[in-house]
Design a protein around this motif. Structure first.
Motif, PDB file in Angstrom:
ATOM      1  N   UNK A 360     -15.589  -7.307 -39.844  1.00 33.67           N
ATOM      2  CA  UNK A 360     -16.857  -6.787 -39.320  1.00 33.67           C
ATOM      3  C   UNK A 360     -17.777  -7.919 -38.870  1.00 33.67           C
ATOM      4  N   UNK A 361     -17.728  -9.046 -39.569  1.00 36.47           N
ATOM      5  CA  UNK A 361     -18.579 -10.186 -39.211  1.00 36.47           C
ATOM      6  C   UNK A 361     -18.292 -10.638 -37.783  1.00 36.47           C
ATOM      7  N   UNK A 362     -17.016 -10.721 -37.424  1.00 35.41           N
ATOM      8  CA  UNK A 362     -16.647 -11.142 -36.068  1.00 35.41           C
ATOM      9  C   UNK A 362     -16.964 -10.051 -35.059  1.00 35.41           C
ATOM     10  N   UNK A 363     -16.666  -8.809 -35.400  1.00 35.74           N
ATOM     11  CA  UNK A 363     -16.877  -7.704 -34.455  1.00 35.74           C
ATOM     12  C   UNK A 363     -18.340  -7.565 -34.068  1.00 35.74           C
ATOM     13  N   UNK A 364     -19.236  -7.800 -35.034  1.00 33.59           N
ATOM     14  CA  UNK A 364     -20.666  -7.635 -34.751  1.00 33.59           C
ATOM     15  C   UNK A 364     -21.174  -8.655 -33.735  1.00 33.59           C
ATOM     16  N   UNK A 365     -20.501  -9.788 -33.626  1.00 33.20           N
ATOM     17  CA  UNK A 365     -21.036 -10.887 -32.825  1.00 33.20           C
ATOM     18  C   UNK A 365     -20.323 -11.099 -31.490  1.00 33.20           C
ATOM     19  N   UNK A 366     -19.358 -10.231 -31.181  1.00 38.17           N
ATOM     20  CA  UNK A 366     -18.684 -10.367 -29.889  1.00 38.17           C
ATOM     21  C   UNK A 366     -18.726  -9.037 -29.147  1.00 38.17           C
ATOM     22  N   UNK A 367     -18.616  -9.122 -27.834  1.00 38.55           N
ATOM     23  CA  UNK A 367     -18.538  -7.939 -26.978  1.00 38.55           C
ATOM     24  C   UNK A 367     -17.067  -7.547 -26.881  1.00 38.55           C
TER      25      UNK A 367
END
Length: 426
Positions: A360-367
């Motif tokens: 989730x940490x990565x998903x929140x910060x990328x399009x």
């Protein structure tokens, strides 16, 4: 010397807190100098008696407890995390957010040479959702030295009422982490893979045996490296063992050793129905006109054609070879009955990988739609490498720059492609 932290008990902490006015521990101050290196902070442990070390440990921990109670507004539990627990917390929470102590700001560092920045003093705060509601978890960050040590330099804090809920949450996450998820591939191909391996050995076993049909299948997982063959084999191994089916992985080295001892038949035997996985057998199964090892392939074929020994067995091969590069005798029905092709992931599989398997940490910060479109032509292994670059950015800088990570990945791939291979490389 025995670790003094293990001797700390709640009664000792309460006693220490009652006997003195609590302050921020010297080891947590930013104004610490040599003048502050008094008996309570100088840690020449070899020369200090056990009672003195216990007193210093309890003093530090009691002050941290008060600091935690001021921060949370309620009683707290101090605890430590191993790297697995810290990883799981980071993967399944919001944060970390860098904060200072109640009376002091956080102290950060900048490393211009390695393009990194971070925090050396303060608190990292995480928010994780538990069954009891949102939970706040804090990690104290502080530098230590020989003259200014601390018994509490790596302490985590959580509200006392939420400690057990957090513990069980991390236990569930670790249990889920140890499970193997189904490989990312087209649904129809995954169903065929299942039916011709686990399905053959379970659902259809009794009826096939009643009809006098030998339960024996040969499967080939074919494709370029990094596109999911190993992932599929790992999933089948997990599912087979969960159903108490036998599983055996055989390498070229195992085969050569058994061949030398005239024990190939025993190597390809299972005591019960199951799967034999031939890992990286390209050297052996290549066409005899090309590899000049006709004895090896003949030995393998003769053993695969055994009758009694092979009842209830699925032979699973993973190969990077093209279909026409595999020895024609092995391609006959009854030896390899089905081939499943593993190609580079399409748009849908790349989207599933990022939306389901990335944290989730990565998903929140990328399009996600942009990332999917910009990774056309990448294998699963290359996408994993790109994810690692993003994770390293997050840990080093507490933020993610997709474009920079993608540029770094492409630069590495270009350099690798240009680098000479062999004895002439410089």
């Amino acid at each position: 010397m025995k670790n003094t932290t293990s001797t700390i008990r709640p009664a000792m902490i309460r006693k220490a807190a009652a006997e003195e006015t609590l302050e921020l521990p010297v080891s947590l101050r930013t104004d610490t100098t040599d003048e502050f290196a008094t008996e309570s902070t100088t840690l020449h442990t070899a020369s200090k008696p056990r009672a003195e070390l216990d007193r210093l440990a309890n003093r530090d921990l009691a002050k941290v407890l008060e600091l935690g109670q001021k921060t949370f507004g309620e009683p707290v539990i101090p605890f430590t995390l191993d790297w697995v627990g810290e990883f799981l917390l980071g993967q399944n929470s919001r944060g970390p957010i860098a904060r200072g102590l109640p009376t002091q700001p956080p102290v950060r560092y900048i490393d211009a040479e390695s393009h990194r920045q971070g925090m050396v003093f303060g608190m990292r705060e995480y928010q994780i959702t538990l069954r009891t509601g949102d939970c706040r978890v804090i990690n104290l960050i502080q530098q230590t030295s020989q003259k200014c040590p601390s018994f509490t330099r790596d302490v985590w804090l959580v509200a006392e009422r939420q400690f057990l809920a957090l513990y069980y949450k991390l236990r569930r996450l670790e249990k889920a982490r140890s499970q193997v998820v189904a490989p990312l591939m087209q649904d129809s191909l995954r169903e065929r893979l299942w039916k011709n391996t686990i399905g053959v050995l379970t659902r259809n076993a009794a009826s096939m045996k009643a009809l006098g049909v030998a339960i024996r299948r040969g499967m080939l997982l074919r494709g370029e490296p990094g596109n999911g063959k190993t992932m599929a084999a790992r999933w089948l191994k997990y599912e087979a063992e969960k159903r108490r089916l036998a599983w055996k992985s055989i390498s070229i080295a195992h085969f050569r050793a058994a061949q030398h001892r005239c024990e190939v038949g025993e190597l390809l035997s299972l005591g019960s129905p199951g799967i034999i996985f031939f890992d990286d057998f390209d050297e052996l199964i290549r066409r005899r006109e090309e590899n000049h090892n006709s004895t090896d392939i003949c030995t393998l074929l003769n053993e695969l054609d055994g009758i009694d020994r092979r009842y209830g067995t699925v032979f699973l091969f993973a190969s990077n070879l093209q279909w026409n590069e595999i020895d024609h005798a092995l391609r006959r029905p009854g030896r390899i009955d089905l081939m499943i092709e593993f190609t580079k992931p399409n748009v849908e599989l790349r989207r599933q990988l990022m939306e389901i398997h990335w944290s989730e940490i990565l998903r929140r910060q990328i399009d996600i739609p942009l990332a999917v479109s910009q990774t056309e032509g990448m294998s699963f292994a290359e996408l994993e490498e790109l994810k690692t670059l993003l994770a390293m950015q997050h840990f080093d800088e507490e933020e993610i720059d997709w474009n920079r990570a993608l540029a770094e990945f492409q630069s590495r791939r270009t350099e690798t492609a240009k680098k000479p291979i062999g004895f002439g490389a410089t």
